[in-house]
Design a protein around this motif. Structure first.
Motif, mmCIF file in Angstrom:
data_model
loop_
_atom_site.group_PDB
_atom_site.id
_atom_site.type_symbol
_atom_site.label_atom_id
_atom_site.label_comp_id
_atom_site.label_asym_id
_atom_site.label_seq_id
_atom_site.Cartn_x
_atom_site.Cartn_y
_atom_site.Cartn_z
ATOM 1 N N ARG A 1 -11.469 33.768 -20.970
ATOM 2 C CA ARG A 1 -12.802 34.324 -20.815
ATOM 3 C C ARG A 1 -13.225 34.166 -19.353
ATOM 4 O O ARG A 1 -13.010 33.127 -18.745
ATOM 5 N N LYS A 2 -13.849 35.190 -18.804
ATOM 6 C CA LYS A 2 -14.319 35.087 -17.426
ATOM 7 C C LYS A 2 -15.432 34.045 -17.335
ATOM 8 O O LYS A 2 -16.224 33.891 -18.276
ATOM 9 N N PRO A 3 -15.505 33.321 -16.214
ATOM 10 C CA PRO A 3 -16.508 32.245 -16.096
ATOM 11 C C PRO A 3 -17.946 32.710 -16.303
ATOM 12 O O PRO A 3 -18.783 31.950 -16.803
ATOM 13 N N ASP A 4 -18.244 33.972 -15.932
ATOM 14 C CA ASP A 4 -19.616 34.456 -16.081
ATOM 15 C C ASP A 4 -19.850 35.135 -17.435
ATOM 16 O O ASP A 4 -20.905 35.739 -17.658
ATOM 17 N N HIS A 5 -18.849 35.021 -18.340
ATOM 18 C CA HIS A 5 -18.949 35.584 -19.693
ATOM 19 C C HIS A 5 -19.120 37.106 -19.684
ATOM 20 O O HIS A 5 -19.679 37.673 -20.627
ATOM 21 N N SER A 6 -18.630 37.747 -18.638
ATOM 22 C CA SER A 6 -18.727 39.206 -18.558
ATOM 23 C C SER A 6 -17.548 39.905 -19.214
ATOM 24 O O SER A 6 -17.531 41.135 -19.317
ATOM 25 N N GLY A 7 -16.546 39.142 -19.650
ATOM 26 C CA GLY A 7 -15.384 39.749 -20.273
ATOM 27 C C GLY A 7 -14.172 38.847 -20.215
ATOM 28 O O GLY A 7 -14.308 37.614 -20.135
ATOM 29 N N TYR A 8 -12.987 39.457 -20.221
ATOM 30 C CA TYR A 8 -11.748 38.704 -20.398
ATOM 31 C C TYR A 8 -10.664 39.187 -19.433
ATOM 32 O O TYR A 8 -10.684 40.337 -18.975
ATOM 33 N N GLY B 1 -18.599 37.183 -45.741
ATOM 34 C CA GLY B 1 -19.529 38.304 -45.645
ATOM 35 C C GLY B 1 -20.580 38.085 -44.574
ATOM 36 O O GLY B 1 -20.928 39.008 -43.821
ATOM 37 N N VAL B 2 -21.089 36.859 -44.484
ATOM 38 C CA VAL B 2 -22.068 36.532 -43.431
ATOM 39 C C VAL B 2 -21.439 36.700 -42.052
ATOM 40 O O VAL B 2 -22.059 37.243 -41.123
ATOM 41 N N LEU B 3 -20.186 36.239 -41.918
ATOM 42 C CA LEU B 3 -19.501 36.350 -40.624
ATOM 43 C C LEU B 3 -19.313 37.808 -40.210
ATOM 44 O O LEU B 3 -19.465 38.156 -39.040
ATOM 45 N N VAL B 4 -18.979 38.659 -41.180
ATOM 46 C CA VAL B 4 -18.833 40.085 -40.871
ATOM 47 C C VAL B 4 -20.138 40.635 -40.303
ATOM 48 O O VAL B 4 -20.145 41.384 -39.309
ATOM 49 N N LEU B 5 -21.275 40.257 -40.918
ATOM 50 C CA LEU B 5 -22.571 40.722 -40.431
ATOM 51 C C LEU B 5 -22.867 40.180 -39.037
ATOM 52 O O LEU B 5 -23.394 40.898 -38.172
ATOM 53 N N LEU B 6 -22.524 38.916 -38.788
ATOM 54 C CA LEU B 6 -22.790 38.306 -37.480
ATOM 55 C C LEU B 6 -22.026 39.009 -36.367
ATOM 56 O O LEU B 6 -22.506 39.082 -35.232
ATOM 57 N N THR B 7 -20.827 39.516 -36.679
ATOM 58 C CA THR B 7 -20.047 40.187 -35.631
ATOM 59 C C THR B 7 -20.638 41.542 -35.263
ATOM 60 O O THR B 7 -20.150 42.184 -34.320
ATOM 61 N N ARG B 8 -21.696 41.978 -35.970
ATOM 62 C CA ARG B 8 -22.388 43.215 -35.596
ATOM 63 C C ARG B 8 -23.562 42.943 -34.658
ATOM 64 O O ARG B 8 -24.223 43.877 -34.197
ATOM 65 N N LEU B 9 -23.833 41.696 -34.367
ATOM 66 C CA LEU B 9 -24.885 41.355 -33.416
ATOM 67 C C LEU B 9 -24.459 41.754 -32.010
ATOM 68 O O LEU B 9 -23.271 41.928 -31.732
ATOM 69 N N PRO B 10 -25.399 41.884 -31.090
ATOM 70 C CA PRO B 10 -25.027 42.147 -29.694
ATOM 71 C C PRO B 10 -24.064 41.076 -29.168
ATOM 72 O O PRO B 10 -24.138 39.904 -29.569
ATOM 73 N N TYR B 11 -23.185 41.474 -28.277
ATOM 74 C CA TYR B 11 -22.145 40.579 -27.756
ATOM 75 C C TYR B 11 -22.727 39.275 -27.208
ATOM 76 O O TYR B 11 -22.244 38.177 -27.539
ATOM 77 N N SER B 12 -23.772 39.365 -26.390
ATOM 78 C CA SER B 12 -24.340 38.154 -25.780
ATOM 79 C C SER B 12 -24.911 37.224 -26.844
ATOM 80 O O SER B 12 -24.857 35.993 -26.700
ATOM 81 N N TRP B 13 -25.450 37.780 -27.908
ATOM 82 C CA TRP B 13 -25.972 36.957 -29.007
ATOM 83 C C TRP B 13 -24.840 36.192 -29.686
ATOM 84 O O TRP B 13 -25.000 35.018 -30.036
ATOM 85 N N GLN B 14 -23.719 36.871 -29.852
ATOM 86 C CA GLN B 14 -22.587 36.206 -30.503
ATOM 87 C C GLN B 14 -22.055 35.059 -29.651
ATOM 88 O O GLN B 14 -21.686 34.001 -30.164
#
Length: 316
Positions: free
Chosen positions: A245-252, A27-40
């Motif tokens: 994952r792209k080196p600059d963490h902008s995507g995949y 349940g905690v993990l489900v909530l964490l996946t709602r954080l902004p992408y960069s936070w995750q």
């Protein structure tokens, strides 16, 4: 674009009170996946750094693997790479939860899909396709993302924890046509003969049985031969699939590569070809891989105990 689907059931969820702490964690993990992408991503990095400090046995496995596979690096460079491996696998852990608990269209704008037309062309001619994957760190997220492009069946190993196995099977069933256990060879062949797509990986050490010893980074590694047998029986094209994952963490970037010559009629040559391809990818992306498993667990000499290479007093 392929539509998401749920074609199977993971069975009854484990409800015994002994599983409640795990369910709370889910349940905690489900909530964490709602954080902004960069936070995750930042959270994943933090998890990786903590595990680098406390998961000593896994760190040792990674150190042995990197020492064997990248001997040209100095001890300081090897240590830095091991640290980065934990960071990337920590991020990969958060990406696993993103893949399980979020709609894949959330990250589709951040994803480049390369070469998927090769699969469609093969299928248009009535031929099945085996996508030869590997245990790169963003595996589960990549799976949910590529399911937006193609209908795919996947092979997998069930998890030991019943709650996590239920969660994994239930969420993977949302995206894949079928989730087939890795020993269900007949189902693999049936899928390919029907002109469908199967994701399959041969990059882990499953022991001496049905394996050959071929080089991986210059060292003999037990490598299963099922890839060749399944592709031959399924009359399938084999195309390597990578996801990084792209080196600059902008995507995949998820890439279907040109078909490779498997099956060639020589299981050992086929296993070597697949290992060479994975090695080539890892030399370009060395930290985005599951170096935390014992890739060289089975020794060539049957008289030597399995896993001896990873004993902490081993100086090899």
């Amino acid at each position: 674009m392929a539509d998401a689907r749920h074609t199977g059931s993971a069975g009854t969820p484990p409800r015994h009170p002994k599983h409640w702490p795990v369910w709370f964690g889910v349940g905690v993990l489900v909530l964490l996946t709602r954080l902004p992408y960069s936070w995750q991503l930042g959270l994943g990095k933090g998890i990786g750094l903590i595990l680098h400090k406390v998961a000593r046995s896994r760190r040792h496995i990674a150190e042995v693997n990197i020492g064997l596979c990248f001997p040209e690096k100095t001890p300081k460079e090897q240590a830095a790479l091991v640290r980065q491996i934990f960071i990337d696998n920590g991020i990969g852990l958060m990406e696993t939860f993103m893949g399980w608990f979020r709609d894949p269209n959330w990250l589709r704008p951040k994803t480049e899909f390369v070469g998927f037309d090769k699969v469609r062309e093969a299928q248009a001619s009535g031929q099945g396709v085996m996508l030869l994957g590997a245990h790169y760190s963003m595996l589960d997220l990549a799976g949910s993302l590529w399911s937006t492009e193609l209908h795919i069946s996947v092979s997998y190993r069930p998890q030991d924890n019943p709650v996590m196995n239920y969660i994994m099977e239930r969420n993977r069933a949302r995206f894949y046509d079928e989730c087939l256990t890795r020993k269900d060879i007949r189902a693999f062949i049936r899928t390919l003969r029907q002109g469908k797509v199967l994701w399959y990986a041969q990059d882990q050490d499953f022991g001496r049985k049905n394996s050959v010893f071929v080089n991986f980074f210059g060292h003999p590694a037990a490598t299963i031969t099922a890839t060749s047998r399944i592709a031959k029986a399924g009359k399938a094209k084999v195309m390597p699939l990578t996801y990084f994952r792209k080196p600059d963490h902008s995507g995949y970037v998820i890439t279907v590569h040109d078909p490779i010559d498997i099956p060639s009629g020589n299981d050992e040559a086929d296993a070597q070809l697949a290992n060479d391809f994975i090695e080539q990818q890892l030399r370009a992306n060395p930290s985005q891989y599951l170096w935390l498993h014992k890739r060289f667990k089975t020794p060539v000499d049957p008289a030597i105990k399995k896993g001896s290479l990873y004993k902490k007093n081993n100086k090899a």
